[in-house]
Structures are given as C-alpha cells and as structure tokens.
Design an enzyme around this catalytic site. Sequence first.
Site, mmCIF file in Angstrom:
data_model
loop_
_atom_site.group_PDB
_atom_site.id
_atom_site.type_symbol
_atom_site.label_atom_id
_atom_site.label_comp_id
_atom_site.label_asym_id
_atom_site.label_seq_id
_atom_site.Cartn_x
_atom_site.Cartn_y
_atom_site.Cartn_z
ATOM 1 N N ARG A 1 -10.092 1.446 8.035
ATOM 2 C CA ARG A 1 -9.665 0.082 8.348
ATOM 3 C C ARG A 1 -10.735 -0.667 9.120
ATOM 4 O O ARG A 1 -10.572 -1.855 9.374
ATOM 5 C CB ARG A 1 -8.425 0.150 9.238
ATOM 6 C CG ARG A 1 -7.123 -0.312 8.626
ATOM 7 C CD ARG A 1 -6.060 -0.144 9.700
ATOM 8 N NE ARG A 1 -4.810 -0.771 9.409
ATOM 9 C CZ ARG A 1 -3.795 -0.208 8.758
ATOM 10 N NH1 ARG A 1 -3.912 0.994 8.274
ATOM 11 N NH2 ARG A 1 -2.668 -0.867 8.587
ATOM 12 N N ARG B 1 11.142 -1.834 12.351
ATOM 13 C CA ARG B 1 9.890 -1.369 12.941
ATOM 14 C C ARG B 1 9.452 -2.292 14.063
ATOM 15 O O ARG B 1 9.474 -3.516 13.918
ATOM 16 C CB ARG B 1 8.795 -1.316 11.860
ATOM 17 C CG ARG B 1 8.513 0.091 11.372
ATOM 18 C CD ARG B 1 7.599 0.100 10.177
ATOM 19 N NE ARG B 1 6.245 -0.399 10.444
ATOM 20 C CZ ARG B 1 5.235 -0.248 9.601
ATOM 21 N NH1 ARG B 1 5.411 0.411 8.471
ATOM 22 N NH2 ARG B 1 4.049 -0.730 9.877
ATOM 23 N N ARG C 1 11.476 -6.409 5.683
ATOM 24 C CA ARG C 1 11.488 -4.984 6.038
ATOM 25 C C ARG C 1 12.038 -4.794 7.455
ATOM 26 O O ARG C 1 12.727 -3.822 7.731
ATOM 27 C CB ARG C 1 10.068 -4.394 5.943
ATOM 28 C CG ARG C 1 10.046 -2.920 6.336
ATOM 29 C CD ARG C 1 8.735 -2.248 6.026
ATOM 30 N NE ARG C 1 7.675 -2.661 6.943
ATOM 31 C CZ ARG C 1 6.404 -2.285 6.837
ATOM 32 N NH1 ARG C 1 6.031 -1.509 5.824
ATOM 33 N NH2 ARG C 1 5.502 -2.679 7.699
ATOM 34 N N ARG D 1 -1.487 -8.641 13.123
ATOM 35 C CA ARG D 1 -1.987 -7.590 12.234
ATOM 36 C C ARG D 1 -2.747 -8.199 11.053
ATOM 37 O O ARG D 1 -3.774 -7.666 10.620
ATOM 38 C CB ARG D 1 -0.815 -6.733 11.729
ATOM 39 C CG ARG D 1 -0.277 -5.798 12.803
ATOM 40 C CD ARG D 1 1.139 -5.348 12.525
ATOM 41 N NE ARG D 1 1.302 -4.655 11.270
ATOM 42 C CZ ARG D 1 2.444 -4.597 10.584
ATOM 43 N NH1 ARG D 1 3.526 -5.181 11.038
ATOM 44 N NH2 ARG D 1 2.496 -3.945 9.454
ATOM 45 N N LYS E 1 0.828 -1.222 0.000
ATOM 46 C CA LYS E 1 0.000 0.000 0.000
ATOM 47 C C LYS E 1 0.857 1.265 0.000
ATOM 48 O O LYS E 1 0.684 2.127 -0.843
ATOM 49 C CB LYS E 1 -0.889 0.067 1.256
ATOM 50 C CG LYS E 1 -1.945 -0.970 1.358
ATOM 51 C CD LYS E 1 -2.835 -0.688 2.559
ATOM 52 C CE LYS E 1 -2.077 -0.640 3.870
ATOM 53 N NZ LYS E 1 -1.601 -1.930 4.364
HETATM 54 P P1 B4P Z 1 3.320 -1.858 2.619
HETATM 55 O O1 B4P Z 1 2.099 -2.656 2.478
HETATM 56 O O2 B4P Z 1 3.485 -0.688 1.715
HETATM 57 O O3 B4P Z 1 3.400 -1.515 4.162
HETATM 58 P P2 B4P Z 1 2.672 -0.378 4.917
HETATM 59 O O4 B4P Z 1 2.113 0.667 4.013
HETATM 60 O O5 B4P Z 1 3.670 0.079 5.914
HETATM 61 O O6 B4P Z 1 1.411 -1.045 5.561
HETATM 62 P P3 B4P Z 1 1.128 -1.573 7.000
HETATM 63 O O7 B4P Z 1 -0.262 -2.120 6.959
HETATM 64 O O8 B4P Z 1 2.241 -2.452 7.425
HETATM 65 O O9 B4P Z 1 1.206 -0.354 7.985
HETATM 66 P P4 B4P Z 1 0.439 1.022 8.173
HETATM 67 O O10 B4P Z 1 1.520 2.028 8.084
HETATM 68 O O11 B4P Z 1 -0.729 1.225 7.281
HETATM 69 O O12 B4P Z 1 4.663 -2.674 2.288
HETATM 70 C C1 B4P Z 1 5.392 -3.415 3.147
HETATM 71 C C2 B4P Z 1 6.685 -4.001 2.568
HETATM 72 O O13 B4P Z 1 6.494 -4.746 1.380
HETATM 73 C C3 B4P Z 1 7.746 -2.968 2.239
HETATM 74 O O14 B4P Z 1 8.933 -3.359 2.870
HETATM 75 C C4 B4P Z 1 7.918 -3.009 0.731
HETATM 76 O O15 B4P Z 1 9.236 -2.793 0.320
HETATM 77 C C5 B4P Z 1 7.488 -4.419 0.398
HETATM 78 N N1 B4P Z 1 6.889 -4.491 -0.935
HETATM 79 C C6 B4P Z 1 5.984 -3.637 -1.451
HETATM 80 N N2 B4P Z 1 5.645 -4.018 -2.716
HETATM 81 C C7 B4P Z 1 6.352 -5.183 -2.976
HETATM 82 C C8 B4P Z 1 6.405 -6.064 -4.104
HETATM 83 N N3 B4P Z 1 5.681 -5.864 -5.216
HETATM 84 N N4 B4P Z 1 7.217 -7.141 -4.004
HETATM 85 C C9 B4P Z 1 7.967 -7.362 -2.890
HETATM 86 N N5 B4P Z 1 7.941 -6.552 -1.798
HETATM 87 C C10 B4P Z 1 7.138 -5.468 -1.845
HETATM 88 O O16 B4P Z 1 -0.133 0.899 9.666
HETATM 89 C C11 B4P Z 1 0.696 0.640 10.778
HETATM 90 C C12 B4P Z 1 -0.099 0.637 12.078
HETATM 91 O O17 B4P Z 1 -0.685 1.955 12.308
HETATM 92 C C13 B4P Z 1 -1.287 -0.313 12.145
HETATM 93 O O18 B4P Z 1 -0.924 -1.627 12.542
HETATM 94 C C14 B4P Z 1 -2.167 0.383 13.232
HETATM 95 O O19 B4P Z 1 -1.693 0.145 14.521
HETATM 96 C C15 B4P Z 1 -1.976 1.854 12.935
HETATM 97 N N6 B4P Z 1 -3.014 2.360 11.996
HETATM 98 C C16 B4P Z 1 -2.797 2.818 10.731
HETATM 99 N N7 B4P Z 1 -3.966 3.201 10.171
HETATM 100 C C17 B4P Z 1 -4.942 2.961 11.089
HETATM 101 C C18 B4P Z 1 -6.354 3.126 11.087
HETATM 102 N N8 B4P Z 1 -7.012 3.601 10.028
HETATM 103 N N9 B4P Z 1 -7.046 2.783 12.212
HETATM 104 C C19 B4P Z 1 -6.420 2.320 13.286
HETATM 105 N N10 B4P Z 1 -5.085 2.121 13.370
HETATM 106 C C20 B4P Z 1 -4.338 2.440 12.269
#
Ligand code: B4P
Length: 190
Positions: free
Chosen positions: A89, A134, A128, A145, A14
């Site tokens: 979410r 992290r 990652r 998660r 994402k």
């Molecule tokens: P991503 O999927 O991009 O990770 P993210 O955006 O950090 O999502 P995540 O769900 O983990 O965390 P968020 O910040 O939203 O990619 C992850 C990895 O995959 C990277 O290392 C990347 O390099 C790799 N990758 C990507 N594309 C690839 C491909 N094609 N091939 C191989 N590898 C690839 O949320 C974090 C926390 O914040 C949540 O757990 C929660 O506690 C809180 N939070 C956020 N939003 C919230 C909400 N709306 N409500 C309540 N809590 C919330």
Amino acid sequence: MTRLLIVGPPGSGKGTQAERISAKLGVVAISTGDIFRANVKGGTPLGLEAKKYIDAGNFVPDSVTNNMVRDRLAQDDVENGFLLDGYPRTSTQVDELDAILGDNQQQLDAVLMLTVDDEELVTRLLKRAEIEGRADDTEDVIRHRLALYHEQTAVVVDRYRERGIVREVNGLGDVDDVTARLLDGLAENA
Ligand code: B4P
C-alpha cells in the site's frame, strides 16, 4: 505458479473479488486487512498495536506490516502461488515485497487494479457500515482512507505500471461481471 496482487481504493471490491479469484485459480488469498482484524479480535499484541491505526483510518506502520507479510509468505500454503489483497500500500512496502520475493528468485506476475469513483466508494462503505459496523467505516474515516489511497497507494500502482504488469478493470457493476472482467484481464497477461 501464480503470484498476484489486487489493488484499489477502499470499497472497490478487493476483498470481495480476491475471494472469488483466488478460489477460481486455486491460490491462497492473503488480505493484510483481514489478518489485522483477526488479531484485533483475538486481542493479540499485534492487534492491540494495529487497532489504533485502523480505527483512525491510518496505515499500520510499514515496519509492523512488512514483518507480518514476510512471515505469512513463508508459510507452506503459498507454494502454489498467492493473491495479495491490500499489500503493498506504500512505496516502501513495494520495496519490501520485491525483497521478500527476490530472496526466492520470485516476482509478481500481475497486478489487478479495480477502479471506482470516490462517491460510489463512500456509498458502498456506508452501506457496509450498516451491516458490519466496522469502526473505520464512518464517513470521516472513509474519506481519510480514500485520501491516503490517492496520496500513497496510487504511486504503488505507478511503479507496477512501469513494469507493464498492471491490468486495470472497471469495478462498477454487478459483482459477477467484475469477476469476469478480472479473469479476462488475467488472461490478457498470459
Ligand atoms: P472491499 O474493497 O472488498 O473492502 P476491503 O477489502 O475491506 O478493503 P478496505 O480497503 O476497506 O480494507 P482493508 O481490509 O484492505 O469492499 C467493500 C464493500 O464494497 C463491501 O461491503 C462489498 O460488499 C462492497 N462491494 C464490493 N463489490 C461491489 C460491487 N461490484 N458493487 C457494489 N458493492 C460492492 O484494510 C483495512 C485497514 O487495515 C486499512 O485502513 C489500514 O489501516 C490497515 N491495513 C491493511 N493493509 C495495510 C497495509 N498494507 N499497510 C498498512 N496498513 C494496512
């Protein structure tokens, strides 16, 4: 005017794709996860509150998250549109986003959904962890998660599916290929 949401399980890409798609479309990307992490880093009251949930892989309470998003969507840079990443979410957050947008006679144009199987997600996030360290990227927390995503966020996608605005895209493979698929998905929506 483009108002978009990108949704998918943790590690589906994402954040990676939101950056690319928003740059391509000239809209601002708004990641609730990034906003929380910036607040944690800055030691703000919001960050101190959010940290205990994030580190355990739990959702930050809806009341906190909804207020934060309402404030963010009131800023001037969303005038040309936005790409929300990681919000809504939960079903309650869907109601809140409807209310925020409805106050300005707006609605979402499309929801981009990235699909990737759970084992690949765990592998990506553990990789990652080695690079970024992290606190929520340990295997137990990652699995928690993922479970939360299936329990609470899948219903978010179902609600948008009923509106006919979901574009489901395979998130496996080269990052550039996934971006191209997402842009194709958006073109279908036009
Ligand atoms: P991503 O999927 O991009 O990770 P993210 O955006 O950090 O999502 P995540 O769900 O983990 O965390 P968020 O910040 O939203 O990619 C992850 C990895 O995959 C990277 O290392 C990347 O390099 C790799 N990758 C990507 N594309 C690839 C491909 N094609 N091939 C191989 N590898 C690839 O949320 C974090 C926390 O914040 C949540 O757990 C929660 O506690 C809180 N939070 C956020 N939003 C919230 C909400 N709306 N409500 C309540 N809590 C919330």
